[in-house]
Design an enzyme around this catalytic site. Structure first.
Site, PDB file in Angstrom:
ATOM      1  N   HIS A  10      19.110  -1.971  -3.341  1.00 24.67           N
ATOM      2  CA  HIS A  10      18.797  -3.263  -2.748  1.00 24.67           C
ATOM      3  C   HIS A  10      17.582  -3.905  -3.408  1.00 24.67           C
ATOM      4  O   HIS A  10      17.550  -5.107  -3.649  1.00 24.67           O
ATOM      5  CB  HIS A  10      18.572  -3.111  -1.241  1.00 24.67           C
ATOM      6  N   ARG A  11      16.567  -3.079  -3.723  1.00 24.77           N
ATOM      7  CA  ARG A  11      15.359  -3.627  -4.350  1.00 24.77           C
ATOM      8  C   ARG A  11      15.654  -4.110  -5.764  1.00 24.77           C
ATOM      9  O   ARG A  11      15.187  -5.167  -6.179  1.00 24.77           O
ATOM     10  CB  ARG A  11      14.249  -2.576  -4.334  1.00 24.77           C
ATOM     11  N   GLU A  37       3.030   3.898  -1.765  1.00 22.69           N
ATOM     12  CA  GLU A  37       3.110   4.419  -3.127  1.00 22.69           C
ATOM     13  C   GLU A  37       4.543   4.488  -3.650  1.00 22.69           C
ATOM     14  O   GLU A  37       4.803   4.228  -4.825  1.00 22.69           O
ATOM     15  CB  GLU A  37       2.461   5.812  -3.191  1.00 22.69           C
ATOM     16  N   GLY A  38       5.487   4.860  -2.775  1.00 21.41           N
ATOM     17  CA  GLY A  38       6.881   4.927  -3.212  1.00 21.41           C
ATOM     18  C   GLY A  38       7.417   3.560  -3.573  1.00 21.41           C
ATOM     19  O   GLY A  38       8.076   3.377  -4.607  1.00 21.41           O
ATOM     20  N   TYR A  70      14.294   6.437   3.573  1.00 20.41           N
ATOM     21  CA  TYR A  70      15.581   6.887   4.100  1.00 20.41           C
ATOM     22  C   TYR A  70      16.563   7.267   2.984  1.00 20.41           C
ATOM     23  O   TYR A  70      17.726   7.558   3.262  1.00 20.41           O
ATOM     24  CB  TYR A  70      16.202   5.779   4.960  1.00 20.41           C
ATOM     25  N   ASP A  71      16.095   7.280   1.747  1.00 22.62           N
ATOM     26  CA  ASP A  71      16.983   7.519   0.597  1.00 22.62           C
ATOM     27  C   ASP A  71      17.849   8.770   0.712  1.00 22.62           C
ATOM     28  O   ASP A  71      19.038   8.727   0.363  1.00 22.62           O
ATOM     29  CB  ASP A  71      16.173   7.590  -0.705  1.00 22.62           C
ATOM     30  N   ASP A 116       9.820  -6.917   1.650  1.00 20.53           N
ATOM     31  CA  ASP A 116      10.042  -6.360   2.984  1.00 20.53           C
ATOM     32  C   ASP A 116      11.473  -5.862   2.991  1.00 20.53           C
ATOM     33  O   ASP A 116      12.395  -6.587   2.600  1.00 20.53           O
ATOM     34  CB  ASP A 116       9.825  -7.381   4.098  1.00 20.53           C
ATOM     35  N   HIS A 171       0.837  -1.195   0.000  1.00 16.36           N
ATOM     36  CA  HIS A 171       0.000   0.000   0.000  1.00 16.36           C
ATOM     37  C   HIS A 171       0.880   1.256   0.000  1.00 16.36           C
ATOM     38  O   HIS A 171       0.382   2.369   0.102  1.00 16.36           O
ATOM     39  CB  HIS A 171      -0.914   0.029   1.234  1.00 16.36           C
TER      40      HIS A 171
END
Length: 209
Positions: free
Chosen positions: A194-195, A16-17, A160-161, A74, A14
């Site tokens: 990481h993603r 959005e980012g 935290y970017d 996650d 949920h």
């Protein structure tokens, strides 16, 4: 697309980012998806004690609710001087309104209270889980190391970017475009985020890419 996905995929988020980042990466592999939020699916309580456990429970819940394959993430920021915190509680540090400006300030204050001195070593971890309605799951992990910088830098204010400077780079994630941060190198070398690194593992496992 793998036959097992059957042309449909739900992104179990949920946020959005996070949704924008995941769609950007899925588009790279020609996968179109709908989010759990768009389907009105409830957010399950994240009761796991690891990134893997929380990724799995979110993916399983969305797959069951939508009756089709689901992909959940996650992820979190782990700060060495804080004993790995905020870790799996990264989103909770932002409070009920998910104000990550508050979360970033909490990290800075926690470092100050701990008497830590720069460089503030940290890493991001992302675990992706692909789940099917019958309960089968497959999980993939990505990690990027770096350090924290204060004050925050950059206009891409997601999580935290703006305070995370990846190892060997001069720009924080907050100073990169989404495309730059999420780019999948054609030569198979590790992506920046990481993603995106978790997606590389996901793509190799599911698409042979």
């Amino acid at each position: 697309m793998p036959r097992s996905l059957n042309g449909r995929l739900v992104i179990a988020t949920h946020n959005e980012g996070k949704l924008a980042e995941m769609r950007e990466l899925l588009d790279h592999y020609g996968v179109k998806a709908v989010s759990a939020g768009e389907l009105g699916l409830p957010e399950p309580e994240e009761t796991g004690s690891t990134f893997l456990a929380n990724s799995q429970l979110k993916a399983i819940a969305a797959a069951a609710g939508a009756d089709c394959p689901s992909l959940a993430d996650d992820s979190g920021l782990c700060v060495e001087a804080l004993g790995g915190e905020p870790g799996i509680y990264s989103a909770r540090w932002a409070g009920p309104t998910r104000d990550f400006g508050v979360a970033r300030a909490k990290v800075e204050e926690a470092l100050r209270s701990a008497g830590a001195a720069p460089p503030f070593k940290a890493h991001f971890i992302c675990v992706l889980t692909l789940a099917f309605p019958d309960g089968e799951t497959r999980s993939f992990e990505g990690r990027v190391d770096g350090e924290l910088v204060f004050p925050a830098r950059g206009s891409l204010v997601f999580g935290y970017d703006p305070i995370f400077l990846p190892e060997d780079l001069t720009k924080t994630f907050g100073e990169m475009t989404l495309e730059e941060k999420q780019a999948i190198p054609p030569d198979g070398s590790p992506a920046l985020s990481h993603r995106a690194r978790a997606f590389q593992a996901f793509a190799r496992g599911c698409f042979g890419a």
